[in-house]
Design a protein around this motif. Structure first.
Motif, PDB file in Angstrom:
ATOM      1  N   PRO A   1       1.118  -1.419   0.173  1.00 27.12           N
ATOM      2  CA  PRO A   1       0.046   0.430   0.152  1.00 27.12           C
ATOM      3  C   PRO A   1       0.960   1.159   0.028  1.00 27.12           C
ATOM      4  CG  PRO A   1      -0.957  -1.240   1.690  1.00 27.12           C
ATOM      5  CD  PRO A   1       0.236  -2.220   1.110  1.00 27.12           C
ATOM      6  N   ALA A   2       1.863   1.007   0.550  1.00 26.23           N
ATOM      7  CA  ALA A   2       2.937   2.959   0.603  1.00 26.23           C
ATOM      8  C   ALA A   2       3.315   2.946  -0.659  1.00 26.23           C
ATOM      9  CB  ALA A   2       3.929   2.277   1.317  1.00 26.23           C
ATOM     10  N   THR A   3       3.118   2.177  -2.090  1.00 26.88           N
ATOM     11  CA  THR A   3       3.446   2.533  -2.949  1.00 26.88           C
ATOM     12  C   THR A   3       2.354   3.786  -3.878  1.00 26.88           C
ATOM     13  OG1 THR A   3       3.925   0.038  -3.276  1.00 26.88           O
ATOM     14  CG2 THR A   3       3.096   2.237  -6.059  1.00 26.88           C
ATOM     15  N   SER A   4       3.014   4.735  -4.053  1.00 29.31           N
ATOM     16  CA  SER A   4       2.122   6.081  -4.996  1.00 29.31           C
ATOM     17  C   SER A   4       3.095   6.233  -6.228  1.00 29.31           C
ATOM     18  CB  SER A   4       2.932   7.117  -3.964  1.00 29.31           C
ATOM     19  OG  SER A   4       2.507   7.427  -2.744  1.00 29.31           O
ATOM     20  N   LEU A   5       2.257   6.522  -7.352  1.00 34.24           N
ATOM     21  CA  LEU A   5       2.015   7.024  -8.459  1.00 34.24           C
ATOM     22  C   LEU A   5       1.602   8.408  -9.048  1.00 34.24           C
ATOM     23  CD1 LEU A   5      -0.466   3.982 -10.714  1.00 34.24           C
ATOM     24  CD2 LEU A   5       2.444   3.743  -9.780  1.00 34.24           C
ATOM     25  N   VAL A   6       2.978   8.762  -9.067  1.00 30.02           N
ATOM     26  CA  VAL A   6       2.596  10.234  -8.855  1.00 30.02           C
ATOM     27  C   VAL A   6       2.815  10.714 -10.604  1.00 30.02           C
ATOM     28  CG1 VAL A   6       4.236  12.254  -8.610  1.00 30.02           C
ATOM     29  CG2 VAL A   6       4.643  10.209  -7.121  1.00 30.02           C
ATOM     30  N   PHE A   7       2.002  12.308 -10.916  1.00 26.33           N
ATOM     31  CA  PHE A   7       1.946  12.458 -11.863  1.00 26.33           C
ATOM     32  C   PHE A   7       1.465  14.114 -11.884  1.00 26.33           C
ATOM     33  CE2 PHE A   7      -2.268  10.324 -10.834  1.00 26.33           C
ATOM     34  CZ  PHE A   7      -3.219  11.996 -11.672  1.00 26.33           C
ATOM     35  N   ALA A   8       2.460  14.555 -13.264  1.00 25.60           N
ATOM     36  CA  ALA A   8       2.158  15.780 -13.187  1.00 25.60           C
ATOM     37  C   ALA A   8       2.100  16.761 -11.100  1.00 25.60           C
ATOM     38  CB  ALA A   8       1.088  17.080 -13.633  1.00 25.60           C
ATOM     39  N   ARG A   9       1.031  17.041 -10.750  1.00 27.54           N
ATOM     40  CA  ARG A   9       1.166  17.511  -9.262  1.00 27.54           C
ATOM     41  C   ARG A   9       1.110  17.021  -9.354  1.00 27.54           C
ATOM     42  NH1 ARG A   9      -3.261  21.435  -8.462  1.00 27.54           N
ATOM     43  NH2 ARG A   9      -5.387  20.966 -10.466  1.00 27.54           N
ATOM     44  N   TRP A  10      -0.059  15.564  -9.394  1.00 26.90           N
ATOM     45  CA  TRP A  10      -0.662  14.628  -8.497  1.00 26.90           C
ATOM     46  C   TRP A  10       0.304  13.893  -7.484  1.00 26.90           C
ATOM     47  CZ3 TRP A  10      -5.757  15.702  -7.354  1.00 26.90           C
ATOM     48  CH2 TRP A  10      -6.238  17.258  -8.114  1.00 26.90           C
ATOM     49  N   THR A  11      -0.419  12.985  -6.527  1.00 27.45           N
ATOM     50  CA  THR A  11      -0.324  11.973  -6.743  1.00 27.45           C
ATOM     51  C   THR A  11      -1.066  10.658  -5.489  1.00 27.45           C
ATOM     52  OG1 THR A  11       1.894  12.898  -5.570  1.00 27.45           O
ATOM     53  CG2 THR A  11       1.436  10.683  -5.051  1.00 27.45           C
TER      54      THR A  11
ATOM     55  N   LEU B   1      -5.805  10.887  -3.610  1.00 33.67           N
ATOM     56  CA  LEU B   1      -5.519  11.223  -4.601  1.00 33.67           C
ATOM     57  C   LEU B   1      -5.182  12.725  -3.777  1.00 33.67           C
ATOM     58  CD1 LEU B   1      -4.658  11.602  -7.752  1.00 33.67           C
ATOM     59  CD2 LEU B   1      -7.195  12.667  -7.746  1.00 33.67           C
ATOM     60  N   THR B   2      -3.985  13.312  -3.849  1.00 33.97           N
ATOM     61  CA  THR B   2      -2.887  14.702  -3.349  1.00 33.97           C
ATOM     62  C   THR B   2      -2.432  15.267  -4.449  1.00 33.97           C
ATOM     63  OG1 THR B   2      -1.183  13.196  -2.321  1.00 33.97           O
ATOM     64  CG2 THR B   2      -3.133  13.161  -1.067  1.00 33.97           C
ATOM     65  N   GLY B   3      -3.149  16.949  -4.457  1.00 35.41           N
ATOM     66  CA  GLY B   3      -2.428  18.088  -5.169  1.00 35.41           C
ATOM     67  C   GLY B   3      -2.898  18.712  -5.005  1.00 35.41           C
TER      68      GLY B   3
ATOM     69  N   TYR C   1     -15.898  10.290 -15.303  1.00 35.94           N
ATOM     70  CA  TYR C   1     -16.695  11.491 -15.867  1.00 35.94           C
ATOM     71  C   TYR C   1     -16.303  12.438 -13.779  1.00 35.94           C
ATOM     72  CZ  TYR C   1     -19.311  15.571 -14.226  1.00 35.94           C
ATOM     73  OH  TYR C   1     -20.437  16.655 -13.689  1.00 35.94           O
ATOM     74  N   SER C   2     -15.875  11.277 -13.347  1.00 39.65           N
ATOM     75  CA  SER C   2     -16.146  12.062 -11.063  1.00 39.65           C
ATOM     76  C   SER C   2     -14.101  11.751 -11.544  1.00 39.65           C
ATOM     77  CB  SER C   2     -15.995  10.694 -10.577  1.00 39.65           C
ATOM     78  OG  SER C   2     -16.040  10.991  -9.375  1.00 39.65           O
ATOM     79  N   LEU C   3     -13.717  11.351 -11.509  1.00 40.28           N
ATOM     80  CA  LEU C   3     -11.944  11.898 -12.136  1.00 40.28           C
ATOM     81  C   LEU C   3     -11.686  13.245 -12.731  1.00 40.28           C
ATOM     82  CD1 LEU C   3     -10.479   7.378 -12.674  1.00 40.28           C
ATOM     83  CD2 LEU C   3     -10.442   8.910 -10.536  1.00 40.28           C
ATOM     84  N   ARG C   4     -11.950  12.928 -13.538  1.00 47.18           N
ATOM     85  CA  ARG C   4     -12.122  14.433 -14.210  1.00 47.18           C
ATOM     86  C   ARG C   4     -12.288  15.837 -14.119  1.00 47.18           C
ATOM     87  NH1 ARG C   4     -13.321  12.057 -20.219  1.00 47.18           N
ATOM     88  NH2 ARG C   4     -11.674  11.308 -21.252  1.00 47.18           N
ATOM     89  N   LYS C   5     -13.439  15.592 -12.484  1.00 48.47           N
ATOM     90  CA  LYS C   5     -14.015  16.308 -12.360  1.00 48.47           C
ATOM     91  C   LYS C   5     -13.160  16.358 -11.223  1.00 48.47           C
ATOM     92  CE  LYS C   5     -17.921  18.118  -9.582  1.00 48.47           C
ATOM     93  NZ  LYS C   5     -19.545  17.661  -9.126  1.00 48.47           N
ATOM     94  N   HIS C   6     -12.406  15.414 -10.304  1.00 48.25           N
ATOM     95  CA  HIS C   6     -11.746  16.159  -9.377  1.00 48.25           C
ATOM     96  C   HIS C   6     -10.296  16.589  -9.838  1.00 48.25           C
ATOM     97  CE1 HIS C   6     -13.665  13.113  -6.790  1.00 48.25           C
ATOM     98  NE2 HIS C   6     -13.934  12.665  -7.057  1.00 48.25           N
ATOM     99  N   LEU C   7      -9.628  15.520 -11.045  1.00 50.23           N
ATOM    100  CA  LEU C   7      -8.710  16.459 -11.453  1.00 50.23           C
ATOM    101  C   LEU C   7      -8.884  17.688 -11.921  1.00 50.23           C
ATOM    102  CD1 LEU C   7      -7.481  13.164 -13.966  1.00 50.23           C
ATOM    103  CD2 LEU C   7      -6.042  14.586 -11.118  1.00 50.23           C
ATOM    104  N   GLY C   8     -10.033  18.196 -12.346  1.00 50.35           N
ATOM    105  CA  GLY C   8     -10.072  19.938 -12.475  1.00 50.35           C
ATOM    106  C   GLY C   8      -9.818  19.829 -13.743  1.00 50.35           C
ATOM    107  N   THR C   9      -8.561  21.148 -13.711  1.00 52.22           N
ATOM    108  CA  THR C   9      -7.113  21.543 -14.924  1.00 52.22           C
ATOM    109  C   THR C   9      -7.019  21.206 -15.438  1.00 52.22           C
ATOM    110  OG1 THR C   9      -6.207  22.782 -13.643  1.00 52.22           O
ATOM    111  CG2 THR C   9      -7.616  24.298 -13.762  1.00 52.22           C
ATOM    112  N   ASP C  10      -6.612  19.591 -14.890  1.00 49.90           N
ATOM    113  CA  ASP C  10      -5.885  18.240 -15.806  1.00 49.90           C
ATOM    114  C   ASP C  10      -6.497  17.351 -16.164  1.00 49.90           C
ATOM    115  OD1 ASP C  10      -3.155  19.673 -14.583  1.00 49.90           O
ATOM    116  OD2 ASP C  10      -3.086  19.361 -12.846  1.00 49.90           O
TER     117      ASP C  10
END
Length: 128
Positions: A8-18, A25-27, A78-87
């Motif tokens: 579970p400690a594995t994180s995937l990082v992309f742009a400003r998000w983790t 999902l943090t960013g 749709y929901s994932l895109r909403k969370h990502l906002g401008t990304d």
């Protein structure tokens, strides 16, 4: 193929998000606990290495039990895109086929834990 620690400690990082192993999902100023299916679909897209993930493949891997409508996947995206906002453009729709994640992804994990390989096609993990 993306190298991912199965713990579970594995994180995937992309742009400003983790995307953390626990489905958070943090960013920026965001800290969102994704519902399990959204977290699973996002992890599959991130692990795909930018290749096309067909709708059928995503449905098979994320909703492995029983029948599910394409609509469930559409709502999830749709929901994932909403969370990502401008990304939100990171999740590209390939009409009639599926989705592709367009941002480079790096894996961040505790090096003391064992490393696993995740197939970019099916999301299956295997020992390195």
């Amino acid at each position: 193929m993306v190298v991912v620690n199965a713990e579970p400690a594995t994180s995937l990082v992309f742009a400003r998000w983790t995307l953390h192993g626990d489905g958070r999902l943090t960013g920026g100023h965001a800290d969102i606990q994704l519902p399990p299916k959204e977290g699973q679909v996002l992890r599959l897209l991130l692990a795909s290495g930018g290749t096309l993930m067909t709708k059928d493949r995503l449905l098979e891997l994320a909703w492995s039990r029983g029948e599910v409508a394409d609509e469930s996947l559409t709502r999830c995206i749709y929901s994932l895109r909403k969370h990502l906002g401008t990304d939100k453009g990171f999740i590209k729709t390939i009409y009639g086929k599926g989705y592709r994640f367009t941002c480079p992804v790096r894996v961040v994990s505790d090096p003391s834990r064992h490393v696993m390989h995740v197939c970019s096609f099916c999301g299956q993990a295997s020992n390195a």
